[in-house]
Scaffold this active site. Structure first.
Site, mmCIF file in Angstrom:
data_model
loop_
_atom_site.group_PDB
_atom_site.id
_atom_site.type_symbol
_atom_site.label_atom_id
_atom_site.label_comp_id
_atom_site.label_asym_id
_atom_site.label_seq_id
_atom_site.Cartn_x
_atom_site.Cartn_y
_atom_site.Cartn_z
ATOM 1 N N HIS A 96 0.711 -1.484 -0.141
ATOM 2 C CA HIS A 96 0.064 0.000 0.068
ATOM 3 C C HIS A 96 0.966 1.186 -0.013
ATOM 4 O O HIS A 96 2.030 1.276 0.635
ATOM 5 C CB HIS A 96 -0.731 -0.059 1.133
ATOM 6 C CG HIS A 96 -2.241 -0.856 1.119
ATOM 7 N ND1 HIS A 96 -2.965 -1.478 2.107
ATOM 8 C CD2 HIS A 96 -2.827 -1.168 -0.174
ATOM 9 C CE1 HIS A 96 -3.975 -2.043 1.530
ATOM 10 N NE2 HIS A 96 -3.788 -2.191 0.354
ATOM 11 N N ASP B 158 0.988 4.091 1.403
ATOM 12 C CA ASP B 158 1.543 5.026 2.515
ATOM 13 C C ASP B 158 2.760 4.132 3.297
ATOM 14 O O ASP B 158 3.154 4.739 4.248
ATOM 15 C CB ASP B 158 0.350 5.214 3.758
ATOM 16 C CG ASP B 158 -0.472 3.950 3.903
ATOM 17 O OD1 ASP B 158 -0.638 2.866 3.303
ATOM 18 O OD2 ASP B 158 -0.790 3.928 5.217
ATOM 19 N N HIS C 97 -4.682 -8.500 6.146
ATOM 20 C CA HIS C 97 -4.927 -7.117 5.511
ATOM 21 C C HIS C 97 -5.449 -7.339 4.150
ATOM 22 O O HIS C 97 -5.361 -8.676 3.662
ATOM 23 C CB HIS C 97 -3.691 -6.414 5.638
ATOM 24 C CG HIS C 97 -3.726 -4.794 5.324
ATOM 25 N ND1 HIS C 97 -4.487 -4.209 6.259
ATOM 26 C CD2 HIS C 97 -3.093 -3.972 4.495
ATOM 27 C CE1 HIS C 97 -4.294 -3.020 5.769
ATOM 28 N NE2 HIS C 97 -3.480 -2.816 4.906
ATOM 29 N N ASP D 148 0.234 -3.381 8.913
ATOM 30 C CA ASP D 148 -1.111 -3.247 9.063
ATOM 31 C C ASP D 148 -1.980 -4.612 9.053
ATOM 32 O O ASP D 148 -1.605 -5.485 8.576
ATOM 33 C CB ASP D 148 -1.802 -2.326 7.817
ATOM 34 C CG ASP D 148 -1.458 -1.051 7.888
ATOM 35 O OD1 ASP D 148 -0.421 -0.612 8.566
ATOM 36 O OD2 ASP D 148 -1.824 -0.268 6.669
#
Length: 305
Positions: A66, A68, A141, A212
């Protein structure tokens, strides 16, 4: 070891928090090193505000793809090369990390003037440099995502030279064998067991760095008995269902994991941009009702182990 938080916001940056990145300064007396975990957009700018330089990086671990956690990587790699650094760099991440890096460099007409190794990982041991190991654990995730358990090897106890001298053994080549715990036979026929002359080993530090995740089976194994957990607390307890539906954890879940794992400390990070300073402190307070030894991560926070 010490941790330096370069970015602590989830998804998008805020005025006070950049997106995710974390440095691990190994500080070993004979083999120092600098590792990075995740590299969100703007990470190299954050490094400019620290005492650390991208040229000192040995390894970069990417938890998942991802943006970020990833979009700062091409810029950092190119800047490291333009600075004339020739030290090797290794990148570890999920399947697709090689394609991402190679495509970004190719399409932008960029390259690296230093040896760059990219390894796509699976669950299990990722690296062991003789002093410490890094093991990847699969998390829950929407995309393939990992947490990393960093474990220093135990340090052998000191050899009791005085006691050996009383046995007629002076410092020399035999000391290395005895320090390794070997049993040696002297010229007079006596057997000396090195383990009998060693102080207790010094336990190595253990650290769990989560990507995450919503709560999952691997989380407890990853965090069990560590000195420090770095874990996301994206949303408050009242929004737990929403957090879990997007592959994230609430404050309560992060704190309960730390308690269940018998961890020494918990650092919460990856906070939603909905929380200002006051809101972030409320997240910390929620965690501390379950696990008192919780610290709220902020950009440029330094935590020592």
């Amino acid at each position: 070891m010490e941790l330096i938080f370069l970015g602590t916001s989830a998804g998008v940056p805020t005025r006070g928090r950049n997106v995710t990145s974390l440095l691990l300064n190994l500080q070993h007396p004979t083999r120092a090193g600098l590792w990075m975990f995740d590299c969100g957009e703007g990470t190299q700018h954050q490094m400019l505000r620290t005492a650390f330089h991208p040229g000192k990086l040995d390894k970069i671990f990417i938890s998942h793809l991802h943006g970020d956690h990833l979009f700062g990587l091409p810029g950092l790699l190119c800047s490291r090369s333009m600075a004339g650094n020739v030290q090797p760099l290794q990148i570890y991440g999920p399947k697709g990390i090689r394609e991402f890096v190679e495509t970004a460099l190719r399409l932008s007409g960029s390259w690296t003037d230093y040896p760059l190794t990219i390894e796509e990982i699976r669950p299990g041991l990722v690296v062991d440099d003789g002093l410490r190991s890094v093991t990847a654990y699969p998390l829950a995730h929407p995309v393939e995502c990992y947490g990393f358990r960093v474990e220093e090897h135990d340090k052998p106890g000191a050899l009791n030279a005085q006691a050996l001298a009383e046995q007629g053994i002076m410092p020399g080549p035999l000391f290395q064998r005895l320090k390794a715990g070997e049993t040696i036979t002297l010229e007079d026929g006596r057997s000396i067991n090195g383990a009998d002359y060693l102080a207790p080993a010094t336990r190595g530090k253990k650290l769990a760095i989560f990507g995450d995740t919503s709560p999952c089976e691997a989380s407890l194994a990853l965090a069990q008995g560590v000195d420090l957990i770095v874990h996301e607390a994206t949303l408050e307890s009242a929004m737990e269902e929403k957090a879990n539906s997007r592959g994230h954890s609430s404050t309560r879940q992060a704190a309960q994991l730390a308690a269940d794992a018998g961890a020494g400390r918990l650092v919460i990070t990856h906070l939603s941009s909905r929380y200002d300073e006051r809101g972030s402190l409320a997240l910390l307070a929620e965690c501390r009702t379950i696990f008192a030894q919780t610290v709220l991560a902020e950009d440029f926070l330094v935590v020592r182990l």
